[in-house]
Write a protein that holds these residues in place. Structure first.
Motif, PDB file in Angstrom:
ATOM      1  N   HIS A  73       3.617   9.797  -8.785  1.00 40.84           N
ATOM      2  CA  HIS A  73       3.766   8.468  -7.954  1.00 40.84           C
ATOM      3  C   HIS A  73       2.551   7.946  -7.592  1.00 40.84           C
ATOM      4  O   HIS A  73       2.255   6.833  -7.250  1.00 40.84           O
ATOM      5  CB  HIS A  73       4.748   8.795  -6.968  1.00 40.84           C
ATOM      6  N   SER A  74       1.502   8.717  -7.499  1.00 44.83           N
ATOM      7  CA  SER A  74       0.327   8.394  -6.731  1.00 44.83           C
ATOM      8  C   SER A  74      -0.502   7.183  -7.790  1.00 44.83           C
ATOM      9  O   SER A  74      -1.201   6.391  -7.248  1.00 44.83           O
ATOM     10  CB  SER A  74      -0.645   9.294  -6.359  1.00 44.83           C
ATOM     11  N   ARG A  75      -0.097   7.177  -8.987  1.00 45.78           N
ATOM     12  CA  ARG A  75      -0.695   6.179  -9.680  1.00 45.78           C
ATOM     13  C   ARG A  75      -0.389   4.907  -9.506  1.00 45.78           C
ATOM     14  O   ARG A  75      -0.972   3.924  -9.857  1.00 45.78           O
ATOM     15  CB  ARG A  75      -0.458   6.372 -11.503  1.00 45.78           C
TER      16      ARG A  75
ATOM     17  N   ILE B 272      13.285  -7.899   0.431  1.00 48.61           N
ATOM     18  CA  ILE B 272      13.028  -6.624   1.215  1.00 48.61           C
ATOM     19  C   ILE B 272      12.909  -7.052   2.718  1.00 48.61           C
ATOM     20  O   ILE B 272      11.921  -8.045   2.943  1.00 48.61           O
ATOM     21  CB  ILE B 272      11.680  -5.945   0.665  1.00 48.61           C
ATOM     22  N   THR B 273      13.457  -6.125   3.823  1.00 45.21           N
ATOM     23  CA  THR B 273      13.518  -6.349   5.101  1.00 45.21           C
ATOM     24  C   THR B 273      12.992  -5.007   5.696  1.00 45.21           C
ATOM     25  O   THR B 273      13.223  -3.804   4.963  1.00 45.21           O
ATOM     26  CB  THR B 273      14.622  -7.244   5.593  1.00 45.21           C
ATOM     27  N   GLY B 274      12.542  -5.037   6.904  1.00 49.26           N
ATOM     28  CA  GLY B 274      12.480  -3.914   7.790  1.00 49.26           C
ATOM     29  C   GLY B 274      13.750  -3.296   7.788  1.00 49.26           C
ATOM     30  O   GLY B 274      13.778  -1.977   8.075  1.00 49.26           O
ATOM     31  N   ILE B 275      15.037  -3.720   7.865  1.00 52.67           N
ATOM     32  CA  ILE B 275      16.262  -3.181   8.016  1.00 52.67           C
ATOM     33  C   ILE B 275      16.867  -2.639   6.683  1.00 52.67           C
ATOM     34  O   ILE B 275      17.365  -1.434   6.644  1.00 52.67           O
ATOM     35  CB  ILE B 275      17.172  -4.018   8.484  1.00 52.67           C
ATOM     36  N   ALA B 276      16.685  -3.399   5.720  1.00 54.94           N
ATOM     37  CA  ALA B 276      17.396  -3.266   4.301  1.00 54.94           C
ATOM     38  C   ALA B 276      16.203  -3.061   3.420  1.00 54.94           C
ATOM     39  O   ALA B 276      15.684  -4.056   3.046  1.00 54.94           O
ATOM     40  CB  ALA B 276      18.313  -4.208   4.175  1.00 54.94           C
ATOM     41  N   ALA B 277      16.475  -1.934   2.501  1.00 56.24           N
ATOM     42  CA  ALA B 277      15.495  -1.895   1.377  1.00 56.24           C
ATOM     43  C   ALA B 277      15.818  -2.883   0.245  1.00 56.24           C
ATOM     44  O   ALA B 277      17.117  -3.280   0.145  1.00 56.24           O
ATOM     45  CB  ALA B 277      15.499  -0.396   0.738  1.00 56.24           C
ATOM     46  N   GLY B 278      14.979  -3.185  -0.244  1.00 56.29           N
ATOM     47  CA  GLY B 278      14.975  -4.136  -1.704  1.00 56.29           C
ATOM     48  C   GLY B 278      14.534  -3.421  -2.782  1.00 56.29           C
ATOM     49  O   GLY B 278      14.541  -2.241  -2.862  1.00 56.29           O
ATOM     50  N   ARG B 279      14.207  -4.199  -3.891  1.00 56.01           N
ATOM     51  CA  ARG B 279      13.853  -3.464  -4.992  1.00 56.01           C
ATOM     52  C   ARG B 279      12.666  -4.370  -5.600  1.00 56.01           C
ATOM     53  O   ARG B 279      12.483  -5.518  -5.435  1.00 56.01           O
ATOM     54  CB  ARG B 279      14.978  -4.058  -6.257  1.00 56.01           C
ATOM     55  N   VAL B 280      11.714  -3.358  -6.146  1.00 53.24           N
ATOM     56  CA  VAL B 280      10.512  -4.193  -6.604  1.00 53.24           C
ATOM     57  C   VAL B 280      10.358  -3.635  -8.056  1.00 53.24           C
ATOM     58  O   VAL B 280      10.846  -2.301  -8.382  1.00 53.24           O
ATOM     59  CB  VAL B 280       9.188  -3.859  -5.899  1.00 53.24           C
ATOM     60  N   ARG B 281       9.583  -4.397  -9.087  1.00 53.65           N
ATOM     61  CA  ARG B 281       9.266  -3.887 -10.362  1.00 53.65           C
ATOM     62  C   ARG B 281       7.771  -3.611 -10.414  1.00 53.65           C
ATOM     63  O   ARG B 281       6.954  -4.768 -10.397  1.00 53.65           O
ATOM     64  CB  ARG B 281       9.617  -4.729 -11.178  1.00 53.65           C
ATOM     65  N   VAL B 282       7.229  -2.489 -10.614  1.00 52.78           N
ATOM     66  CA  VAL B 282       5.926  -2.078 -10.450  1.00 52.78           C
ATOM     67  C   VAL B 282       5.729  -1.283 -11.768  1.00 52.78           C
ATOM     68  O   VAL B 282       6.318  -0.179 -12.058  1.00 52.78           O
ATOM     69  CB  VAL B 282       5.363  -1.233  -9.206  1.00 52.78           C
ATOM     70  N   ALA B 283       4.698  -1.804 -12.454  1.00 58.43           N
ATOM     71  CA  ALA B 283       4.295  -0.894 -13.815  1.00 58.43           C
ATOM     72  C   ALA B 283       5.588  -0.754 -14.825  1.00 58.43           C
ATOM     73  O   ALA B 283       5.812   0.311 -15.274  1.00 58.43           O
ATOM     74  CB  ALA B 283       3.646   0.426 -13.476  1.00 58.43           C
TER      75      ALA B 283
ATOM     76  N   TRP C  80      11.747  -0.067  -8.454  1.00 58.82           N
ATOM     77  CA  TRP C  80      11.708   0.971  -7.383  1.00 58.82           C
ATOM     78  C   TRP C  80      12.577   0.588  -5.933  1.00 58.82           C
ATOM     79  O   TRP C  80      12.377  -0.772  -5.806  1.00 58.82           O
ATOM     80  CB  TRP C  80      10.092   1.236  -6.767  1.00 58.82           C
ATOM     81  N   THR C  81      13.071   1.454  -5.289  1.00 54.51           N
ATOM     82  CA  THR C  81      13.488   1.025  -3.906  1.00 54.51           C
ATOM     83  C   THR C  81      12.316   0.604  -3.182  1.00 54.51           C
ATOM     84  O   THR C  81      11.334   1.477  -3.205  1.00 54.51           O
ATOM     85  CB  THR C  81      14.335   1.987  -3.321  1.00 54.51           C
ATOM     86  N   ALA C  82      12.206  -0.431  -2.203  1.00 53.38           N
ATOM     87  CA  ALA C  82      10.945  -0.959  -1.488  1.00 53.38           C
ATOM     88  C   ALA C  82      11.342  -1.273  -0.116  1.00 53.38           C
ATOM     89  O   ALA C  82      12.468  -1.864   0.199  1.00 53.38           O
ATOM     90  CB  ALA C  82      10.376  -1.924  -2.331  1.00 53.38           C
TER      91      ALA C  82
ATOM     92  N   ARG D 187       6.657   7.227  -0.581  1.00 54.94           N
ATOM     93  CA  ARG D 187       7.401   8.265   0.122  1.00 54.94           C
ATOM     94  C   ARG D 187       8.658   8.587  -0.707  1.00 54.94           C
ATOM     95  O   ARG D 187       9.705   7.746  -0.569  1.00 54.94           O
ATOM     96  CB  ARG D 187       7.532   8.137   1.647  1.00 54.94           C
ATOM     97  N   GLY D 188       8.912   9.785  -1.371  1.00 52.23           N
ATOM     98  CA  GLY D 188       9.768   9.997  -1.617  1.00 52.23           C
ATOM     99  C   GLY D 188      10.111   9.306  -2.881  1.00 52.23           C
ATOM    100  O   GLY D 188       9.216   8.969  -4.030  1.00 52.23           O
ATOM    101  N   ALA D 189      11.045   8.448  -2.979  1.00 55.27           N
ATOM    102  CA  ALA D 189      11.579   7.320  -4.107  1.00 55.27           C
ATOM    103  C   ALA D 189      11.614   6.066  -3.650  1.00 55.27           C
ATOM    104  O   ALA D 189      11.973   5.149  -4.180  1.00 55.27           O
ATOM    105  CB  ALA D 189      12.928   7.906  -4.438  1.00 55.27           C
ATOM    106  N   THR D 190      10.720   5.966  -2.460  1.00 50.56           N
ATOM    107  CA  THR D 190      10.699   4.526  -1.699  1.00 50.56           C
ATOM    108  C   THR D 190       9.371   3.926  -1.693  1.00 50.56           C
ATOM    109  O   THR D 190       8.230   4.793  -1.486  1.00 50.56           O
ATOM    110  CB  THR D 190      11.133   4.506  -0.431  1.00 50.56           C
ATOM    111  N   ALA D 191       9.002   2.889  -2.470  1.00 50.38           N
ATOM    112  CA  ALA D 191       7.636   2.212  -2.285  1.00 50.38           C
ATOM    113  C   ALA D 191       7.684   1.541  -1.072  1.00 50.38           C
ATOM    114  O   ALA D 191       8.290   0.650  -0.691  1.00 50.38           O
ATOM    115  CB  ALA D 191       7.435   1.403  -3.588  1.00 50.38           C
ATOM    116  N   TYR D 192       6.400   1.418  -0.305  1.00 51.80           N
ATOM    117  CA  TYR D 192       6.258   0.795   0.840  1.00 51.80           C
ATOM    118  C   TYR D 192       5.248  -0.288   0.465  1.00 51.80           C
ATOM    119  O   TYR D 192       3.924   0.013  -0.095  1.00 51.80           O
ATOM    120  CB  TYR D 192       5.535   1.738   1.873  1.00 51.80           C
ATOM    121  N   VAL D 193       5.482  -1.504   0.357  1.00 51.35           N
ATOM    122  CA  VAL D 193       4.602  -2.595  -0.200  1.00 51.35           C
ATOM    123  C   VAL D 193       4.614  -3.868   0.969  1.00 51.35           C
ATOM    124  O   VAL D 193       4.843  -3.753   1.971  1.00 51.35           O
ATOM    125  CB  VAL D 193       5.480  -3.383  -1.281  1.00 51.35           C
ATOM    126  N   HIS D 194       3.431  -4.492   0.522  1.00 45.93           N
ATOM    127  CA  HIS D 194       2.932  -5.538   1.431  1.00 45.93           C
ATOM    128  C   HIS D 194       2.441  -6.635   0.843  1.00 45.93           C
ATOM    129  O   HIS D 194       2.163  -6.661  -0.601  1.00 45.93           O
ATOM    130  CB  HIS D 194       1.390  -5.232   2.157  1.00 45.93           C
TER     131      HIS D 194
END
Length: 153
Positions: free
Chosen positions: A87-89, A101-112, A116-118, A139-146
């Motif tokens: 995952h570090s890649r 994606i919100t701080g309360i509810a996870a959303g989905r992103v497409r990366v590579a 991913w859950t984000a 972290r685990g199976a969740t991507a933290y994005v900006h």
């Protein structure tokens, strides 16, 4: 003995080849540096330098190769490329938000080309679908994005 004085270059060539072949078995790069010195001695012999000069030139070249070239070659050979596995890649890669994606509810992103859950890295942000984001952490199976800032034209 007269032939040896006239054909010292052939002795240097033979010594250089012998040291080069021996290097194939040792793989320390020491004999290769000595072979380079012998080949420079051969060049001095071809230029009809006296045998003493040939020896000095070959010795100086060998010492210089051992001191200056070998350390950098050994370092390069012993340190391979830094590989990012797992995952570090994905950290630092950009992706697209598929589901808000919100701080309360996870959303989905497409990366590579993976979904991913984000969650937003800053939990006060809301990131709309279609926005471009950068993965800052996994972290685990969740991507933290900006979100990636876009310049308006």
């Amino acid at each position: 003995m007269d032939w040896l004085g006239d054909n010292a270059w052939a002795v240097w060539l033979g010594l250089g080849v012998t040291l080069g072949v021996a290097e194939l078995f040792s793989l320390d790069l020491i004999l290769l540096m000595l072979a380079a010195g012998a080949l420079v001695g051969m060049v001095a012999g071809l230029l009809s330098a006296p045998v003493v000069v040939q020896i000095l030139v070959a010795a100086a070249t060998s010492v210089a190769m051992l001191a200056l070239v070998r350390p950098s070659l050994v370092k390069r050979l012993h340190t391979g490329p830094e590989l990012k596995l797992g995952h570090s890649r994905l950290v630092g890669k950009q992706g697209v938000v598929l589901q808000e994606i919100t701080g309360i509810a996870a959303g989905r992103v497409r990366v590579a080309e993976e979904d991913w859950t984000a969650l937003p890295y800053d939990d006060t942000l809301t990131i709309a679908a279609g926005e471009t984001v950068e993965v800052l952490e996994i972290r685990g199976a969740t991507a933290y994005v900006h979100p990636v800032l876009r310049l308006e034209s």
